[in-house]
Design a protein around this motif. Structure first.
Motif, short mmCIF file in Angstrom:
data_model
loop_
_atom_site.label_atom_id
_atom_site.label_comp_id
_atom_site.label_asym_id
_atom_site.label_seq_id
_atom_site.Cartn_x
_atom_site.Cartn_y
_atom_site.Cartn_z
N VAL A 9 -99.19 24.13 -39.83
CA VAL A 9 -98.44 24.68 -38.70
C VAL A 9 -97.61 23.61 -38.00
N LEU A 10 -98.13 22.40 -37.92
CA LEU A 10 -97.46 21.34 -37.17
C LEU A 10 -96.61 20.42 -38.06
N ARG A 11 -96.24 20.89 -39.23
CA ARG A 11 -95.52 20.01 -40.15
C ARG A 11 -94.15 19.59 -39.63
N ASN A 12 -93.55 20.36 -38.73
CA ASN A 12 -92.24 20.01 -38.21
C ASN A 12 -92.29 19.27 -36.86
N VAL A 13 -93.49 19.14 -36.30
CA VAL A 13 -93.61 18.47 -35.00
C VAL A 13 -93.21 16.99 -35.07
N SER A 27 -98.65 21.23 -27.85
CA SER A 27 -98.42 22.18 -28.94
C SER A 27 -99.68 22.40 -29.77
N GLY A 28 -100.64 21.49 -29.65
CA GLY A 28 -101.90 21.65 -30.38
C GLY A 28 -102.65 22.91 -29.97
N TRP A 29 -102.51 23.34 -28.71
CA TRP A 29 -103.15 24.59 -28.28
C TRP A 29 -102.60 25.77 -29.07
N VAL A 30 -101.29 25.79 -29.26
CA VAL A 30 -100.66 26.88 -30.02
C VAL A 30 -101.11 26.83 -31.47
N ALA A 31 -101.11 25.64 -32.05
CA ALA A 31 -101.54 25.49 -33.44
C ALA A 31 -103.00 25.88 -33.60
N ALA A 32 -103.85 25.50 -32.64
CA ALA A 32 -105.26 25.88 -32.71
C ALA A 32 -105.43 27.38 -32.61
N GLY A 33 -104.61 28.02 -31.78
CA GLY A 33 -104.67 29.47 -31.65
C GLY A 33 -104.26 30.19 -32.91
N ARG A 34 -103.47 29.53 -33.75
CA ARG A 34 -103.04 30.13 -35.01
C ARG A 34 -103.94 29.75 -36.19
N SER A 35 -104.98 28.97 -35.93
CA SER A 35 -105.88 28.52 -36.98
C SER A 35 -106.86 29.62 -37.37
N ALA A 75 -116.29 20.58 -30.23
CA ALA A 75 -115.01 20.78 -29.53
C ALA A 75 -115.16 20.49 -28.04
N GLY A 76 -116.26 20.96 -27.45
CA GLY A 76 -116.50 20.70 -26.03
C GLY A 76 -116.70 19.23 -25.73
N ALA A 77 -117.37 18.52 -26.64
CA ALA A 77 -117.59 17.09 -26.44
C ALA A 77 -116.27 16.32 -26.50
N VAL A 78 -115.40 16.70 -27.42
CA VAL A 78 -114.11 16.00 -27.56
C VAL A 78 -113.25 16.20 -26.33
N THR A 79 -113.13 17.45 -25.87
CA THR A 79 -112.30 17.71 -24.68
C THR A 79 -112.93 17.08 -23.44
N GLY A 80 -114.26 17.03 -23.39
CA GLY A 80 -114.92 16.38 -22.27
C GLY A 80 -114.64 14.89 -22.23
N LEU A 81 -114.58 14.26 -23.40
CA LEU A 81 -114.25 12.83 -23.46
C LEU A 81 -112.85 12.56 -22.94
N PHE A 111 -107.05 20.96 -31.98
CA PHE A 111 -106.52 21.36 -33.29
C PHE A 111 -107.12 20.50 -34.40
N VAL A 112 -107.23 19.19 -34.15
CA VAL A 112 -107.80 18.29 -35.15
C VAL A 112 -109.28 18.62 -35.39
N VAL A 113 -110.01 18.88 -34.32
CA VAL A 113 -111.42 19.25 -34.47
C VAL A 113 -111.55 20.52 -35.30
N GLY A 114 -110.68 21.48 -35.03
CA GLY A 114 -110.71 22.72 -35.80
C GLY A 114 -110.49 22.48 -37.28
N ARG A 115 -109.59 21.57 -37.58
CA ARG A 115 -109.31 21.24 -38.98
C ARG A 115 -110.49 20.55 -39.65
N LEU A 116 -111.13 19.63 -38.93
CA LEU A 116 -112.19 18.84 -39.53
C LEU A 116 -113.52 19.59 -39.60
#
Length: 248
Positions: free
Chosen positions: A81-85, A128-136, A197-203, A240-245
């Motif tokens: 999704v983010l290939r053009n970013v 833009s990661g929020w949008v990409a995560a929403g499309r995951s 995901a919560g731990a990453v955003t908390g950091l 978005f990265v967490v979702g991918r991994l």
């Protein structure tokens, strides 16, 4: 506005992101709109937050970069999704140099101005990661648990307990637990993934709170806008990265 009050507003913005993702009956548009608002808030206050010498140019570059990335994440079909970013970010870099060339008066603090503007563009593009995560694959569920985890961590960071590294880690832990708990109620995501995901955003909240403690009472309202928005914007790309991994 004090560090505590800014943390509360960060929690509010995170809750708004979660609410927009929950409106998945309307597709990705509500989340895209909220991501665009995050970019505009960040752009409006980035120059005053960093006390850049060319604040008008910084506002334009940050806004164009962030809105461009959000639009690309929404419009791109297929994966990734983010290939053009990266192209948007490259153009923002060029635009930052163009903005400096248009400055008058000898261009004082040139390096500081360019580096600050480019940094703002990178932070804005992260939204833009929020949008990409929403499309995951996990979609709205991933965004909701991550944003709620960020909101809880931000709310905890507004309390006296978060005035040290140890206290900040308490906020990270509570944000992770909250995200993991909400994940048990949602489809497409398991509690462990929600916990991560919560731990990453908390950091993100913890690190930026300690960073902005050096500016305990921002007097500029525009600077406050950027300070409260930055953790939410940066959290987007990390989610978005967490979702991918984790969910791959």
């Amino acid at each position: 506005m004090t560090v505590t009050t800014r943390a509360v507003w960060t929690a509010v913005l995170s809750a708004v992101v979660a609410a927009a993702a929950a409106l998945n009956d309307y597709g990705i548009l509500p989340l895209t709109a909220v991501a665009g608002v995050l970019v505009l808030l960040l752009a409006a206050g980035w120059g005053p937050l960093l006390r850049l010498p060319a604040q008008g140019g910084a506002t334009v570059v940050v806004a164009v970069a962030g809105l461009g990335a959000v639009a690309v994440a929404w419009a791109t079909q297929g994966e990734p999704v983010l290939r053009n970013v990266p192209l948007v970010l490259a153009m923002a870099l060029v635009l930052a140099f163009v903005a400096e060339m248009l400055r008058r008066g000898g261009r004082p603090r040139l390096v500081e101005s360019v580096s600050g503007t480019v940094t703002g563009a990178v932070v804005a593009v992260c939204a833009s990661g929020w949008v990409a995560a929403g499309r995951s694959e996990a979609g709205a569920s991933l965004v909701v648990v991550s944003a709620l985890g960020l909101a809880v961590a931000a709310a905890v960071s507004a309390t006296p307990v978060a005035r040290s590294w140890a206290g900040s880690l308490v906020g990270v832990a509570l944000g992770a637990v909250a995200a993991g708990g909400v994940a048990t109620l949602l489809p497409s995501i398991d509690p462990v993934s929600g916990l991560v995901a919560g731990a990453v955003t908390g950091l993100v909240v913890a690190v930026l709170r300690l960073l902005f403690e050096r500016q305990p009472a921002l007097t500029s309202r525009r600077a406050v806008l950027a300070a409260v928005t930055a953790p939410v914007a940066v959290g987007g790309i990390l989610v978005f990265v967490v979702g991918r991994l984790v969910l791959a």
